[in-house]
Design a protein around this motif. Structure first.
Motif: not given
Length: 67
Positions: A28-29, A31-32, A53, A59
């Motif tokens: 998920h890094s 996805c930030h 995004r 999410h």
């Protein structure tokens, strides 16, 4: 990715569940929010031109149209 899942299986699962490949692999890094600046490196007070995004279902993003 576990040894039991092939790249094709990960891609198929990501498509089926409406997630990115990174989210399917719990990475998920990526996805930030990622801000993009004209200068490349933001100066004090500089605002981003745009921000990327994550649009993954995991999410809470709405599913892509047509699904």
């Amino acid at each position: 990715m576990s040894a039991a899942r092939t790249v094709a299986q990960v891609r198929a699962d990501a498509e089926r569940f409406g997630r990115s490949g990174e989210c399917e692999l719990d990475e998920h890094s990526f996805c930030h929010p990622q801000d993009v600046y004209v200068s490349g490196t933001p100066f004090p007070g500089e605002r981003p031109v745009f921000s990327l995004r994550c649009a993954c279902a995991c999410h809470n993003a709405p599913p892509p149209e047509g699904r």
